[in-house]
Design a protein around this motif. Structure first.
Motif: not given
Length: 462
Positions: A44-47, A356-361
């Motif tokens: 998420t921070l990356v995104g 990015a948040w969705l990828y993290h999830q």
């Protein structure tokens, strides 16, 4: 175009290209290299770090353009490029992902697109401005294409920090170009076709046709940024390509997308099928997003769906500004484009952060489903888009306002064959006409705008 107009157009196109190349270079590699930094395990921070420049750009783009009306174009451009340099250096020397995010926010704060467009308008005559804008637009597209190919090779050689240093050097070169190449305008004034007018913001924001297009550019670029969250990782983890080999995928799919975009745009413009072409491209984009969600497990499937994606992307990038120009009120084109560019920048920020948040999830699948949902809503909204007439905008300078005055002159112009809308703005000394591409009475318009001087009375022979 005069030599000065050619110099201004090419110089400002180069300025745009240098600035945008620096901003685009990080996109194809950011997700890979940022993951190696402290804090990079938080996708998420990356995104957020990747897309936060879009947020600061969206907040400052219109205000800085309006500021350039009061303090001058070049001072705003210099200040924006200086912010780009500072932000690039902050990101280059940051040792945490949060530091990179701060640098990216500073990069976006140098939001000088509106000021550059206003300077271009100052340096070109009305009848040549469309050509000049097309030159600048082409330079932006070229910068994006170059970045996709060059970024993987550069990142493999100099790393992410090196790309930020290159961005700082490109911005410094752009500053030198503004000083040495770009002419100083003899006068700066407001241009309705190139700048946002605060008085017209309300009507533009309430226009249902323009709102559809604004949502479209938001969805297109949110999905683009979400794709760059997952795609570099997929090329490494699924396709087995090293980072410096990614250009081997990007180059052919971009080339195919460009080649197929040209006939589609020509058909849409010349055969009055722009809405049909636009809808087909959105549907193709939806197919690409669903395809990537369903099957993205081999190099072939990645390349195939990416080719479909870039065919649709290039068509949509080329046709949306044309639709804005055709559907916006003739005297609010600059305002409509300003809002359009702002929503585009918001798409950068939202797409990268949410993707990015969705990828993290849950990995890549929810990211592609999110993008597909954005595009599906866009497709539904676009069915209600009013089919644009085959029109173009003509601008004419008026040295001396005719005796009948601006409103009366506009009414006379609007009654001419093929003229769909006419506005005369006395403060700018300009008449804006929206006319059919063929069969409009240009001679009648010129006769009204530049009436021949009355013949002197005959001499008394008596």
């Amino acid at each position: 175009m005069s030599p000065l107009e050619t110099r201004a157009s090419l110089g400002l196109a180069g300025l745009y290209a240098l600035r945008m190349l620096g901003m685009f270079l990080v996109l194809p590699v950011f997700a890979l290299y940022a993951a190696q930094m402290p804090g990079g395990d938080n996708h998420t921070l990356v995104g957020i770090a990747m897309g936060i420049y879009g947020l600061t750009q969206a907040l400052l783009q219109l205000p800085l353009g309006m500021l350039s009306d009061h303090v001058g174009r070049k001072p705003v451009i210099y200040a924006g490029l200086l912010l780009l340099i500072v932000g690039s250096l902050v990101a280059a020397f940051a040792d945490t992902l949060m530091g990179v995010a701060i640098g990216r926010a500073l990069q976006g704060a140098g939001a000088i697109s509106a000021a550059i467009t206003a300077l271009l308008a100052d340096l070109t005559r009305e009848e040549n401005r469309t050509k000049a804008m097309a030159i600048v637009g082409g330079s932006i597209g070229m910068s994006f294409a170059i970045s996709l190919v060059a970024a993987p090779l550069l990142a493999a050689s100099v790393g992410l920090s090196g790309i930020f240093l290159i961005t700082a050097l490109l911005a410094a070169a752009a500053m030198a170009g503004v000083w040495l190449i770009i002419p100083d305008p003899s006068q700066s004034r407001f241009h309705s076709d190139a700048e946002a007018n605060p008085k017209r913001l309300g009507s533009v924001l309430r226009d249902p046709q323009l709102l559809r297009l604004n949502y479209g550019v938001f969805a297109l670029h949110a999905a683009q940024m979400a794709l760059f969250v997952t795609l570099p990782l997929a090329l490494v983890q699924t396709a087995g390509l090293q980072a410096n080999q990614h250009w081997q995928v990007y180059l052919p799919v971009m080339a195919i997308g460009f080649v197929l975009m040209v006939p589609a745009v020509i058909i849409g413009e010349t055969r009055n099928r722009l809405k049909q072409v636009f809808l087909a491209a959105i549907a193709l984009m939806l197919l690409a997003q669903l395809g990537m969600a369903i099957k993205l497990d081999t190099l072939f499937s990645i390349a195939a769906w990416l080719t479909v994606y870039f065919i649709a992307f290039n068509i949509l990038e080329a046709t949306q500004p044309s639709l804005i120009s055709k559907l916006a009120p003739v005297d609010a084109k600059g305002t409509a484009m300003g809002v359009y560019n702002t929503t585009q920048a918001l798409g950068f920020a939202v797409g990268s952060a949410v993707g990015a948040w969705l990828y993290h999830q849950g990995g890549a699948l929810p990211v592609h489903l999110f993008s597909a949902a954005l595009v599906a809503v866009w497709l539904l909204l676009t069915f209600g888009l009013k089919p644009p007439l085959p029109v173009r905008t003509m601008m004419y300078h008026i040295d001396t306002l005719p005796p009948q005055g601006g409103p009366a002159l506009a009414r006379e112009l609007s009654q001419l064959a093929g003229v769909k809308e006419a506005v005369v703005i006395a403060e700018e000394g300009v008449a804006y006409l929206k006319v059919l591409r063929e069969g409009w009475d240009e001679a009648g318009a010129l006769a009204l705008l530049h009436p021949a001087p009355a013949a002197p009375p005959a001499a008394d022979q008596g």
